[in-house]
Design a protein around this motif. Structure first.
Motif, PDB file in Angstrom:
ATOM      1  N   ASN A 149      15.121  76.207  46.170  1.00  0.00           N
ATOM      2  CA  ASN A 149      16.195  75.115  46.750  1.00  0.00           C
ATOM      3  C   ASN A 149      17.369  74.538  45.939  1.00  0.00           C
ATOM      4  O   ASN A 149      17.232  75.197  44.557  1.00  0.00           O
ATOM      5  CB  ASN A 149      15.159  73.985  47.176  1.00  0.00           C
ATOM      6  CG  ASN A 149      14.528  73.360  45.614  1.00  0.00           C
ATOM      7  OD1 ASN A 149      15.015  73.258  44.635  1.00  0.00           O
ATOM      8  ND2 ASN A 149      13.127  72.845  46.029  1.00  0.00           N
ATOM      9  N   SER A 150      17.741  73.786  46.162  1.00  0.00           N
ATOM     10  CA  SER A 150      19.182  73.581  45.541  1.00  0.00           C
ATOM     11  C   SER A 150      19.051  72.477  44.123  1.00  0.00           C
ATOM     12  O   SER A 150      19.967  72.590  43.269  1.00  0.00           O
ATOM     13  CB  SER A 150      20.148  72.504  46.316  1.00  0.00           C
ATOM     14  OG  SER A 150      19.236  71.437  46.621  1.00  0.00           O
ATOM     15  N   LYS A 151      17.837  72.159  43.883  1.00  0.00           N
ATOM     16  CA  LYS A 151      17.317  71.460  42.574  1.00  0.00           C
ATOM     17  C   LYS A 151      16.672  72.216  41.760  1.00  0.00           C
ATOM     18  O   LYS A 151      16.686  71.955  40.550  1.00  0.00           O
ATOM     19  CB  LYS A 151      16.393  70.166  43.117  1.00  0.00           C
ATOM     20  CG  LYS A 151      17.006  69.170  43.807  1.00  0.00           C
ATOM     21  CD  LYS A 151      15.893  68.170  44.299  1.00  0.00           C
ATOM     22  CE  LYS A 151      16.421  67.144  44.950  1.00  0.00           C
ATOM     23  NZ  LYS A 151      15.408  65.992  45.533  1.00  0.00           N
ATOM     24  N   ALA A 152      16.474  73.648  41.803  1.00  0.00           N
ATOM     25  CA  ALA A 152      15.801  74.611  41.194  1.00  0.00           C
ATOM     26  C   ALA A 152      16.680  75.116  40.104  1.00  0.00           C
ATOM     27  O   ALA A 152      17.842  75.315  40.335  1.00  0.00           O
ATOM     28  CB  ALA A 152      15.194  75.596  41.942  1.00  0.00           C
ATOM     29  N   GLY A 153      16.036  75.042  38.980  1.00  0.00           N
ATOM     30  CA  GLY A 153      16.623  75.796  37.849  1.00  0.00           C
ATOM     31  C   GLY A 153      15.662  76.922  36.968  1.00  0.00           C
ATOM     32  O   GLY A 153      14.805  76.022  36.118  1.00  0.00           O
ATOM     33  N   VAL A 154      15.429  77.885  37.536  1.00  0.00           N
ATOM     34  CA  VAL A 154      14.308  78.828  37.015  1.00  0.00           C
ATOM     35  C   VAL A 154      14.699  79.484  35.614  1.00  0.00           C
ATOM     36  O   VAL A 154      15.692  79.772  35.148  1.00  0.00           O
ATOM     37  CB  VAL A 154      13.970  79.785  37.980  1.00  0.00           C
ATOM     38  CG1 VAL A 154      12.970  80.916  37.296  1.00  0.00           C
ATOM     39  CG2 VAL A 154      13.414  79.382  39.276  1.00  0.00           C
ATOM     40  N   HIS A 155      13.700  79.230  34.637  1.00  0.00           N
ATOM     41  CA  HIS A 155      13.877  79.462  33.216  1.00  0.00           C
ATOM     42  C   HIS A 155      13.108  80.806  32.871  1.00  0.00           C
ATOM     43  O   HIS A 155      13.596  81.777  32.127  1.00  0.00           O
ATOM     44  CB  HIS A 155      13.588  78.444  32.380  1.00  0.00           C
ATOM     45  CG  HIS A 155      14.109  78.438  30.890  1.00  0.00           C
ATOM     46  ND1 HIS A 155      13.683  79.717  29.982  1.00  0.00           N
ATOM     47  CD2 HIS A 155      15.184  78.016  30.413  1.00  0.00           C
ATOM     48  CE1 HIS A 155      14.481  79.450  28.966  1.00  0.00           C
ATOM     49  NE2 HIS A 155      15.093  78.797  29.032  1.00  0.00           N
ATOM     50  N   GLY A 156      11.984  81.055  33.651  1.00  0.00           N
ATOM     51  CA  GLY A 156      11.259  82.334  33.289  1.00  0.00           C
ATOM     52  C   GLY A 156      10.491  82.794  34.437  1.00  0.00           C
ATOM     53  O   GLY A 156      10.052  82.063  35.444  1.00  0.00           O
ATOM     54  N   ILE A 157      10.159  84.120  34.335  1.00  0.00           N
ATOM     55  CA  ILE A 157       9.420  84.697  35.556  1.00  0.00           C
ATOM     56  C   ILE A 157       8.643  85.728  35.096  1.00  0.00           C
ATOM     57  O   ILE A 157       8.634  86.256  33.826  1.00  0.00           O
ATOM     58  CB  ILE A 157      10.708  85.508  36.592  1.00  0.00           C
ATOM     59  CG1 ILE A 157      11.337  86.423  35.748  1.00  0.00           C
ATOM     60  CG2 ILE A 157      11.374  84.675  37.182  1.00  0.00           C
ATOM     61  CD1 ILE A 157      12.354  87.337  36.471  1.00  0.00           C
ATOM     62  N   ASP A 158       7.466  86.131  35.893  1.00  0.00           N
ATOM     63  CA  ASP A 158       6.617  87.156  35.417  1.00  0.00           C
ATOM     64  C   ASP A 158       6.174  87.732  36.799  1.00  0.00           C
ATOM     65  O   ASP A 158       6.264  87.192  37.780  1.00  0.00           O
ATOM     66  CB  ASP A 158       5.632  86.599  34.612  1.00  0.00           C
ATOM     67  CG  ASP A 158       4.710  87.818  33.854  1.00  0.00           C
ATOM     68  OD1 ASP A 158       5.309  88.964  33.903  1.00  0.00           O
ATOM     69  OD2 ASP A 158       3.606  87.810  33.541  1.00  0.00           O
ATOM     70  N   LEU A 159       5.524  89.137  36.686  1.00  0.00           N
ATOM     71  CA  LEU A 159       5.352  89.856  38.086  1.00  0.00           C
ATOM     72  C   LEU A 159       3.736  90.052  37.912  1.00  0.00           C
ATOM     73  O   LEU A 159       2.951  89.959  36.827  1.00  0.00           O
ATOM     74  CB  LEU A 159       5.943  91.201  37.885  1.00  0.00           C
ATOM     75  CG  LEU A 159       7.308  91.242  37.463  1.00  0.00           C
ATOM     76  CD1 LEU A 159       7.730  92.794  37.745  1.00  0.00           C
ATOM     77  CD2 LEU A 159       8.189  90.574  38.849  1.00  0.00           C
ATOM     78  N   SER A 160       3.181  90.312  39.170  1.00  0.00           N
ATOM     79  CA  SER A 160       1.921  90.391  39.335  1.00  0.00           C
ATOM     80  C   SER A 160       1.420  91.952  38.748  1.00  0.00           C
ATOM     81  O   SER A 160       2.495  92.636  38.746  1.00  0.00           O
ATOM     82  CB  SER A 160       1.377  90.186  40.694  1.00  0.00           C
ATOM     83  OG  SER A 160       2.482  91.293  41.786  1.00  0.00           O
ATOM     84  N   PRO A 161       0.306  92.106  38.598  1.00  0.00           N
ATOM     85  CA  PRO A 161       0.249  93.761  37.978  1.00  0.00           C
ATOM     86  C   PRO A 161       0.515  94.663  39.049  1.00  0.00           C
ATOM     87  O   PRO A 161       0.699  95.830  38.405  1.00  0.00           O
ATOM     88  CB  PRO A 161      -1.289  93.600  37.905  1.00  0.00           C
ATOM     89  CG  PRO A 161      -1.720  92.180  37.672  1.00  0.00           C
ATOM     90  CD  PRO A 161      -1.041  91.413  38.558  1.00  0.00           C
ATOM     91  N   ASP A 162       0.498  94.398  40.192  1.00  0.00           N
ATOM     92  CA  ASP A 162       0.937  95.677  40.999  1.00  0.00           C
ATOM     93  C   ASP A 162       2.476  95.484  41.353  1.00  0.00           C
ATOM     94  O   ASP A 162       2.972  96.102  42.253  1.00  0.00           O
ATOM     95  CB  ASP A 162      -0.048  95.670  42.297  1.00  0.00           C
ATOM     96  CG  ASP A 162       0.258  94.229  43.272  1.00  0.00           C
ATOM     97  OD1 ASP A 162       0.942  93.378  42.671  1.00  0.00           O
ATOM     98  OD2 ASP A 162      -0.320  94.184  44.208  1.00  0.00           O
ATOM     99  N   ASN A 163       3.102  94.646  40.816  1.00  0.00           N
ATOM    100  CA  ASN A 163       4.505  94.266  40.838  1.00  0.00           C
ATOM    101  C   ASN A 163       5.033  93.904  42.330  1.00  0.00           C
ATOM    102  O   ASN A 163       6.214  93.894  42.514  1.00  0.00           O
ATOM    103  CB  ASN A 163       5.431  95.593  40.654  1.00  0.00           C
ATOM    104  CG  ASN A 163       5.034  96.162  39.420  1.00  0.00           C
ATOM    105  OD1 ASN A 163       5.157  95.387  38.291  1.00  0.00           O
ATOM    106  ND2 ASN A 163       4.522  97.289  39.232  1.00  0.00           N
TER     107      ASN A 163
END
Length: 375
Positions: A149-163
């Motif tokens: 959404n317009s308020k979001a500012g994502v700093h980090g991500i990760d993936l599930s084991p099956d991607n």
């Protein structure tokens, strides 16, 4: 940024044998360095200065599963570099970012074919981008946008084991997001939004290799939050369980900002593929105040936290870093970057698992961001 010049002979002597090798990026300049750690002598050595095309720094670097490429987040672009035979880097390709999402901040790569790379600019309303790679692992093209959404500012991500699922720590919007990603059709779909508790500010997160848990760093609250994960749907449930990443006698949380959570890496001759530890880093806002590092014991079957083993001061504030990078050769070792005082350190968890300490220190003439290991 200026570094010592190292002869090819010195590099060849240090890079092979008893030594383990990693790359470190920097928050400014155009240099990425190659560093060796000798676990027999507990020494860090700067062995390779690499001039890149990331002229405004390499604020985050990631390595692909095949350990053939480094991906760089720099202002305005995501870049890919092939790792050469002498463990230098050769520029391959670049994915330009839109004018309103220039602050390239975080990257992670899928662990299996199609080896999609996910990159995140840190700014309000910016999407995470799924980027395809060619047969060599070089970045090719944006295939999907993971929108918030317009308020979001994502700093980090990760993936599930099956991607198949992407988990995002929304620092500005105080939330955790879940997207599905279909590797074959190259399409992304938002499937869950979880508001975090007031004053939490999720920053980075780590999905357990068994897929049962997602551990989330609450940057402002200086705590580690536990989310239960459904291995079929990918959806999360907040368990409302947190662990403080600061000692109990510290009440002024505003002096600190927690940063990183990474799993230790079982060695190839280990009897288990389940990580033994979850390791965290916490920074202070002042170079005159030390940061902290902590480790948690994990159940080898369920992956659940069984105990917080220690919270111990780091040797510097961490600056904008205190990024922890577990070593692939031993679960007891991990690197820490300190951009406040410009150094790298190797840390080792004690034999009883109840403490950790720096065992090697390397000063640098630049502010290191994070490191990735090749061996």
């Amino acid at each position: 940024m200026w570094f010592y010049r190292i002869s090819p002979l010195a590099f060849a002597t240090l890079a092979f044998g008893e030594s383990h090798y990693f790359f470190s990026g920097f928050f400014a300049g155009s240099t990425i360095v190659g560093v060796t750690f000798d676990d027999a002598t507990s020494t860090l050595s700067l062995v390779n200065n690499i001039t890149t095309q990331a002229t405004s720094g390499s604020k985050w670097i990631a390595i692909d599963a095949r350990k053939q490429n480094i991906y760089v987040a720099t202002t305005g672009a995501f870049q890919s570099y092939a790792i050469t035979a002498n463990k230098s880097l050769e520029f391959s390709t670049e994915i330009a970012l839109s004018s309103d999402c220039q602050n390239a901040n975080y990257l992670t790569a899928a662990s299996a074919s199609n080896y999609t790379v996910f990159g995140t600019p840190y700014s309000t309303g910016c999407s995470t981008q799924a980027v395809s790679v060619d047969d060599s692992g070089a970045l090719k093209m944006v295939t999907a946008n993971l929108t918030y959404n317009s308020k979001a500012g994502v700093h980090g991500i990760d993936l599930s084991p099956d991607n198949a699922f992407v988990y995002s720590g929304d620092d500005m919007g105080n939330a955790v997001w879940v997207h599905s990603y279909d590797q074959e059709t190259q399409t992304a779909t938002e499937i869950q939004y979880l508001a975090a508790p007031s004053g939490a500010n999720p920053r980075h997160l780590a999905v357990h290799p068994n897929g049962e848990w997602v551990y989330v760093i609450y940057e402002e609250a200086n705590s580690l939050a536990i989310y239960k994960r459904d291995n079929f749907t990918g959806l999360l449930t907040d368990t409302n369980t947190t662990y403080s990443l600061l000692p109990s006698n510290i009440t002024d949380l505003s002096s600190y900002w927690s940063d990183e959570a990474k799993f230790s890496i079982p060695s190839t001759n280990s009897s288990t593929t389940s990580p033994k530890y979850l390791i965290t880093g916490t920074r202070s806002h002042s170079t005159s105040i030390l940061g902290y590092t902590s480790a948690f014991a994990l159940d080898p079957i369920t992956g659940a936290i069984t105990e917080q083993l220690f919270i111990t001061p780091t040797t510097g504030s961490g600056g904008s870093a205190n990024a922890v990078s577990p070593a692939p050769f031993s679960e007891e070792y991990y690197a820490i970057t300190d951009s406040g005082s410009n150094f790298l350190e190797m840390w080792k968890i004690g034999d009883d698992g109840k403490s950790a300490a720096a065992v090697a220190h390397l000063g640098l003439n630049g502010a290191p961001a994070n490191v990735v290991w090749t061996n």
